[in-house]
Design a protein around this motif. Structure first.
Motif, PDB file in Angstrom:
ATOM      1  N   ARG A 162      35.631  36.482  44.262  1.00  0.00           N
ATOM      2  CA  ARG A 162      35.663  35.282  43.768  1.00  0.00           C
ATOM      3  C   ARG A 162      37.185  35.186  42.964  1.00  0.00           C
ATOM      4  O   ARG A 162      37.747  36.330  42.640  1.00  0.00           O
ATOM      5  N   ASP A 163      37.867  33.962  42.856  1.00  0.00           N
ATOM      6  CA  ASP A 163      38.910  34.088  42.068  1.00  0.00           C
ATOM      7  C   ASP A 163      38.691  34.156  40.602  1.00  0.00           C
ATOM      8  O   ASP A 163      37.718  33.757  40.185  1.00  0.00           O
ATOM      9  N   THR A 164      39.487  35.130  40.108  1.00  0.00           N
ATOM     10  CA  THR A 164      39.330  35.350  38.813  1.00  0.00           C
ATOM     11  C   THR A 164      40.725  35.815  37.920  1.00  0.00           C
ATOM     12  O   THR A 164      41.686  35.396  38.667  1.00  0.00           O
ATOM     13  N   GLU A 165      40.783  36.626  36.994  1.00  0.00           N
ATOM     14  CA  GLU A 165      41.776  36.971  36.296  1.00  0.00           C
ATOM     15  C   GLU A 165      41.568  38.452  36.109  1.00  0.00           C
ATOM     16  O   GLU A 165      40.526  38.920  35.478  1.00  0.00           O
ATOM     17  N   HIS A 211      41.214  39.537  52.806  1.00  0.00           N
ATOM     18  CA  HIS A 211      41.613  38.510  53.608  1.00  0.00           C
ATOM     19  C   HIS A 211      42.942  39.008  54.432  1.00  0.00           C
ATOM     20  O   HIS A 211      43.606  38.093  55.165  1.00  0.00           O
ATOM     21  N   TRP A 245      46.862  44.275  44.349  1.00  0.00           N
ATOM     22  CA  TRP A 245      47.205  44.669  43.125  1.00  0.00           C
ATOM     23  C   TRP A 245      47.187  45.904  42.784  1.00  0.00           C
ATOM     24  O   TRP A 245      46.141  46.693  43.318  1.00  0.00           O
ATOM     25  N   ASP A 272      41.475  39.524  47.298  1.00  0.00           N
ATOM     26  CA  ASP A 272      42.635  40.213  47.039  1.00  0.00           C
ATOM     27  C   ASP A 272      41.919  41.580  46.858  1.00  0.00           C
ATOM     28  O   ASP A 272      40.935  41.918  46.485  1.00  0.00           O
ATOM     29  N   PRO A 305      46.493  35.908  37.831  1.00  0.00           N
ATOM     30  CA  PRO A 305      45.514  35.277  38.505  1.00  0.00           C
ATOM     31  C   PRO A 305      45.138  36.233  39.755  1.00  0.00           C
ATOM     32  O   PRO A 305      45.993  36.566  40.712  1.00  0.00           O
ATOM     33  N   VAL A 306      43.772  36.491  40.021  1.00  0.00           N
ATOM     34  CA  VAL A 306      43.485  37.318  41.236  1.00  0.00           C
ATOM     35  C   VAL A 306      42.703  36.437  42.353  1.00  0.00           C
ATOM     36  O   VAL A 306      41.745  35.768  41.512  1.00  0.00           O
ATOM     37  N   LYS A 307      43.044  36.306  43.580  1.00  0.00           N
ATOM     38  CA  LYS A 307      42.233  35.494  44.483  1.00  0.00           C
ATOM     39  C   LYS A 307      41.120  36.002  45.050  1.00  0.00           C
ATOM     40  O   LYS A 307      41.406  37.413  45.273  1.00  0.00           O
ATOM     41  N   GLN A 308      40.064  35.379  45.622  1.00  0.00           N
ATOM     42  CA  GLN A 308      38.942  35.943  46.187  1.00  0.00           C
ATOM     43  C   GLN A 308      39.564  36.600  47.613  1.00  0.00           C
ATOM     44  O   GLN A 308      40.449  36.199  48.141  1.00  0.00           O
TER      45      GLN A 308
END
Length: 391
Positions: A261-264, A36, A10, A274, A269-272
């Motif tokens: 963690r998964d967030t925004e 990841h 991102w 990323d 949406p941003v994944k854990q």
């Protein structure tokens, strides 16, 4: 966006988004081991030096980061900024001595990029101007920006060995330098931690400070708003330095932060795991804020030094400004008729996603410069509290 070898990441561009990422370590951490994408990244990946985890303050988090960043902060605070300006002026004089009689020089290689690294390693305790110091400066250059045929890995090992010897020397006999303040700090850094964090301090300050000097010089020598002031008495340097941080920030984009963690972010949406790149240049010129909301002019709300827990440790921005200002003042005092040797449109920015600086800055001047060099360069008073010139 896709990085080298099509690695996804991102890119945060808006001022609010970059400020949010840098201000929320619990959501966007610095430890790159949580990425990841490591299984897809080759061993010779071009950005490995920036993203590959090392046990330094640069990648530390939580209490470990606070312990080590605190030690760096206190070591920097112990430095007298007046002494910093003296070291910088001395380095600047030695560098200009090499080309002052030539009448023409490519300024970036000969002065701008050569100065900050020498200032920093002398502040760390390396002997001024000696061969061992010059060799360390060269190895740090190779580590940052290796040319064809040069081995940055071997250069980094030599840097670590030399700084390791310096750390051991200062533990045995502390002096008034950054290394001594760091190794005697209450945080009780071990030798490995001290070497890693000194290396980060030097490398992090080298190219950004050099590009800051470069971009400010471009303004001072070519922009009519500054050129007349410079010719009339060397004023306008603080204004040029501040404007550069907003409009030509030395670090355009920074790698990076990694979602814990998964967030925004920005409605996406941003994944854990990323990776998020910090678009510092875009944030500083965000059209939603510029020129309103206190942006620009004398404001220090820019993100050029980042913000939050992992921003440049206080007072390193002040030290960088002292170095940049003294470097420019020393150069202009020695070469008062300094002028760019080519038309402004012939200057080329480096093709880089990360750095903002020119490829070259050829200049001309009267051979010999100012032949009578008085103590403290132009002889103007300096404030011992800030180390900055009083015009």
């Amino acid at each position: 966006m896709l990085l080298d070898d099509d690695i996804p990441a991102w890119l945060a561009l808006g001022y609010p988004e970059v400020a949010y990422v840098t201000g929320h370590d619990e959501e966007f951490g610095r430890d790159s081991r949580r990425w990841h994408q490591w299984e897809n990244i080759p061993g010779d990946w071009p950005l490995l030096a920036y993203a590959g985890y090392q046990p330094s303050v640069f990648f530390a988090e939580g209490e470990e980061h606070r312990r080590r960043a605190g030690a760096l902060t206190r070591a920097l605070e112990a430095m007298d900024m007046y002494d910093v300006s003296l070291v910088c002026e001395s380095v600047g004089r030695r560098l200009t001595d090499r080309f002052v009689h030539d009448g023409r020089v490519e300024l970036l290689e000969a002065y701008v990029h050569a100065l900050p690294v020498r200032v920093m390693i002398e502040l760390c305790g390396m002997p001024a101007g000696e061969e061992i110091t010059e060799n360390l400066a060269e190895d740090l250059r190779i580590t940052l920006d290796a040319e064809r045929g040069e081995n940055p890995v071997d250069a980094y090992r030599r840097v670590a060995k030399q700084l390791g010897a310096l750390v051991a020397s200062r533990r045995a006999r502390p002096e008034r330098d950054l290394t001594s303040y760091l190794v005697t700090d209450a945080a009780a850094l071990n030798d490995t931690e001290a070497v890693h964090d000194l290396t980060v301090l030097i490398l992090a300050g080298q190219q950004p400070t050099a590009n800051w000097i470069c971009n400010a010089l471009r303004l001072l020598l070519l922009d009519d708003r500054f050129a007349d002031k410079v010719a009339g008495g060397r004023v306008g340097v603080p204004e040029a330095l501040t404007e550069t941080l907003w409009l030509d920030t030395p670090v355009q984009n920074f790698l990076g932060r990694w979602a814990t963690r998964d967030t925004e972010l920005g409605g996406r949406p941003v994944k854990q795991g990323d990776c998020v790149l910090l678009g510092l240049a875009a944030a500083n010129t965000d059209p939603e804020l510029w020129p309103h909301g206190g942006m620009g002019e004398g404001s220090t709300a820019h993100l050029s030094f980042s913000m939050g827990e992992h921003r440049c440790p206080h007072p390193s921005p002040q030290m960088a400004r002292v170095i940049a200002r003294t470097a420019i003042d020393t150069l202009l005092a020695r070469l008062p008729d300094l002028a760019v040797a080519v038309e402004s449109e012939e200057l080329r920015w480096r093709r880089s996603l990360w750095k903002r600086g020119l490829e070259e800055l050829p200049v001309v001047f009267s051979a010999g410069g100012v032949r009578e060099w008085t103590d403290r360069g132009a002889g103007r008073a300096r404030s011992r509290e800030t180390g900055l010139l009083r015009d």
